[in-house]
Design an enzyme around this catalytic site. Structure first.
Site, short mmCIF file in Angstrom:
data_model
loop_
_atom_site.label_atom_id
_atom_site.label_comp_id
_atom_site.label_asym_id
_atom_site.label_seq_id
_atom_site.Cartn_x
_atom_site.Cartn_y
_atom_site.Cartn_z
N SER A 30 0.82 -1.21 0.00
CA SER A 30 0.00 0.00 0.00
C SER A 30 0.86 1.27 0.00
O SER A 30 1.59 1.53 -0.93
CB SER A 30 -0.97 -0.04 1.19
OG SER A 30 -1.91 1.00 1.11
N ASP A 86 -2.70 6.46 -3.51
CA ASP A 86 -1.53 5.85 -2.89
C ASP A 86 -1.00 4.73 -3.77
O ASP A 86 -1.50 4.51 -4.89
CB ASP A 86 -1.83 5.38 -1.46
CG ASP A 86 -2.77 4.19 -1.42
OD1 ASP A 86 -3.48 3.95 -2.42
OD2 ASP A 86 -2.82 3.50 -0.38
N ASP A 113 -1.15 1.54 -4.00
CA ASP A 113 -1.99 0.46 -4.54
C ASP A 113 -3.38 0.94 -4.94
O ASP A 113 -4.24 0.13 -5.31
CB ASP A 113 -2.09 -0.71 -3.56
CG ASP A 113 -2.94 -0.41 -2.35
OD1 ASP A 113 -2.99 0.76 -1.93
OD2 ASP A 113 -3.55 -1.34 -1.79
N ASP A 122 -5.98 2.29 -3.32
CA ASP A 122 -7.21 2.18 -2.53
C ASP A 122 -7.45 3.40 -1.66
O ASP A 122 -8.46 3.47 -0.96
CB ASP A 122 -7.22 0.89 -1.69
CG ASP A 122 -6.16 0.86 -0.60
OD1 ASP A 122 -5.30 1.76 -0.56
OD2 ASP A 122 -6.20 -0.08 0.22
#
Length: 445
Positions: free
Chosen positions: A102, A241, A243, A245
């Protein structure tokens, strides 16, 4: 229920080559997951990843383990986490696996699973996988080995999915948008989505090299996008960000619009259209300003523990649709099964177009209160959360703040730290109160 030893609240995560994040464990995890998932009907799994250099390593290890357990594997390459959730459903796979840490730096990585409906894997299934990890790895017969294929059109499928959340009768024509992809998994997705909806897009953080994910860009580092919005005279900025999400936004004056304000925009828009079901779920860290602004609109608001998993639990418990965190995890269960930064941005832009309003106008009636967070170390066996001295200091501050303030004390889960959060109307007073409580913690013997 038995406690998980291997999986955390959001899969596993850590420094590459240490602890749980080793190729050996990834191979064994793929095999163990394959053993459990093969008990169901569909014998295929999707694997996506972000842009970290270690993604190749873990992708290969996982696919080998899954194949050894007899499951077919579909590799979709660098794709946002919510894209894996969506494609798991559309390809009718038994599970989706995301290789990502992430918002963490490139030297970390992680592995998490989605169920076949695109939701987080149930705790019970994770426990079954953990039980298989204790067994010796054995390979199925050669004719039963899983096949591995690469899916070439995954990005195009997800781009069309994202665009489908924007009203067909609207367009972003005339808007100039800065899009920050954090050198992460959205680098080849997000700019195309907003361009194809009609916007003029200035992309930053869109040149990943395996080592620069989240490095001074993205939703956890907003300096560059704020500067770019001002320099380019853009209407707004959207920061994702690593990833994809999380989302943070920037208005045309360079002010950051965080997850709390995005939740407010979405809730207000849903209420005006008569489609708001129930209220909004925030977290213990959500700004009191969000609570007060929603109260003024008679929109119920409840707080979960910190973490999108807990936000989801309360949404399901109340049968509500909208929730999230001030960090930018935004859940709208009418538009997906997990946090999706691109889709959340599209929903905000749709609200702007419907109401013919700017970001400034949509956030005019929510006043974020000054919030100060102090991390203070405590020693020995003294638990500051039960200390009479600390609790007395907390009560004293709460009395001074009244209904226009809030105090939150949270212990770190990994080290002897107490997080002291105070918010209220005046920055100077809030800062003083936070340090007053922190001093009480330091004085514990």
């Amino acid at each position: 229920m038995k406690q998980r030893q291997f999986f955390g609240t959001d899969g596993i995560r850590g420094k590459v080559g240490a602890g749980k994040m080793t190729p050996e464990l990834a191979l064994k995890l793929g095999w163990a997951a394959g053993r459990v998932l093969s008990r169901s009907g569909t014998q295929k799994v999707i694997i996506g990843k972000d842009t970290r250099i270690s993604g190749y390593l873990f992708e290969s290890a996982l696919e080998a383990g899954l194949s050894a357990a007899g499951l077919d594997v579909m590799l979709i390459g660098p794709m946002p986490t919510p894209a894996v959730a969506y494609l798991t459903r559309t390809f009718r796979a038994e599970a989706g696996i995301v290789i990502s840490a992430s918002h963490n730096p490139y030297y970390d990585n992680g592995i998490k699973f989605f169920a076949n409906d695109g939701s987080k894997l149930d705790d019970e299934v994770e426990l079954e996988i953990e039980a298989e990890l204790d067994k010796p790895l054995t390979c199925v017969e050669s004719h039963e080995l899983g096949k591995v294929v690469r899916i070439d059109d995954a990005a195009g499928r997800y781009i069309e999915y994202c665009k489908g959340h924007f009203p067909a009768e609207q367009t972003l024509s005339g808007l100039k948008i800065v899009v920050d992809c954090a050198h992460g998994a959205t680098y080849h997705i997000a700019p195309s989505v907003f361009k194809e909806l009609g916007a003029e897009v200035i992309a930053i953080g869109d040149k990943p090299n395996g080592l620069n994910i989240n490095d001074k860009v993205g939703a956890t580092s907003m300096g560059q996008i704020c500067e770019t919005v001002l320099a380019e005279n853009a209407d707004l900025g959207i920061a994702l960000d690593g990833d994809g999400d999380r989302i943070m936004m920037v208005n045309r004056h360079g002010r950051v619009i965080d997850g709390d304000e995005i939740l407010y925009i979405l809730a207000c828009d849903a209420q005006k259209r008569g489609v708001l079901r129930g209220g909004v779920v925030g977290t213990l860290m959500s700004n009191l300003g969000l609570d007060l602004a929603l109260q003024a609109l008679d929109i119920p608001f409840v707080r979960s523990k910190v973490g999108d998993r807990y936000v989801m639990e309360l949404l399901k418990e109340h049968d509500w649709r909208i929730g999230g965190e001030n960090s930018g995890h935004i859940l709208n269960l009418d538009h997906g099964t997990t946090g999706d930064g691109i889709v959340a941005g599209i929903l905000v832009l749709a609200a702007m177009q419907r109401q013919n309003a700017t970001l400034e106008e949509l956030t005019a009636d929510i006043k974020m209160l000054p919030q100060v967070l102090v991390n203070v170390r405590f020693e020995g066996d003294n638990d500051p959360l039960v200390s009479e001295i600390v609790l007395a200091a907390k009560a004293e501050v709460e009395q001074k703040l009244g209904a226009r303030g809030r105090v939150l004390l949270r212990k770190s889960g990994t080290e002897p730290l107490l997080r002291v959060m105070v918010e209220g109307d005046e920055q100077e007073a809030v800062t003083e109160y936070a340090h007053y409580i922190a001093d009480a913690v330091r004085n514990l013997v």
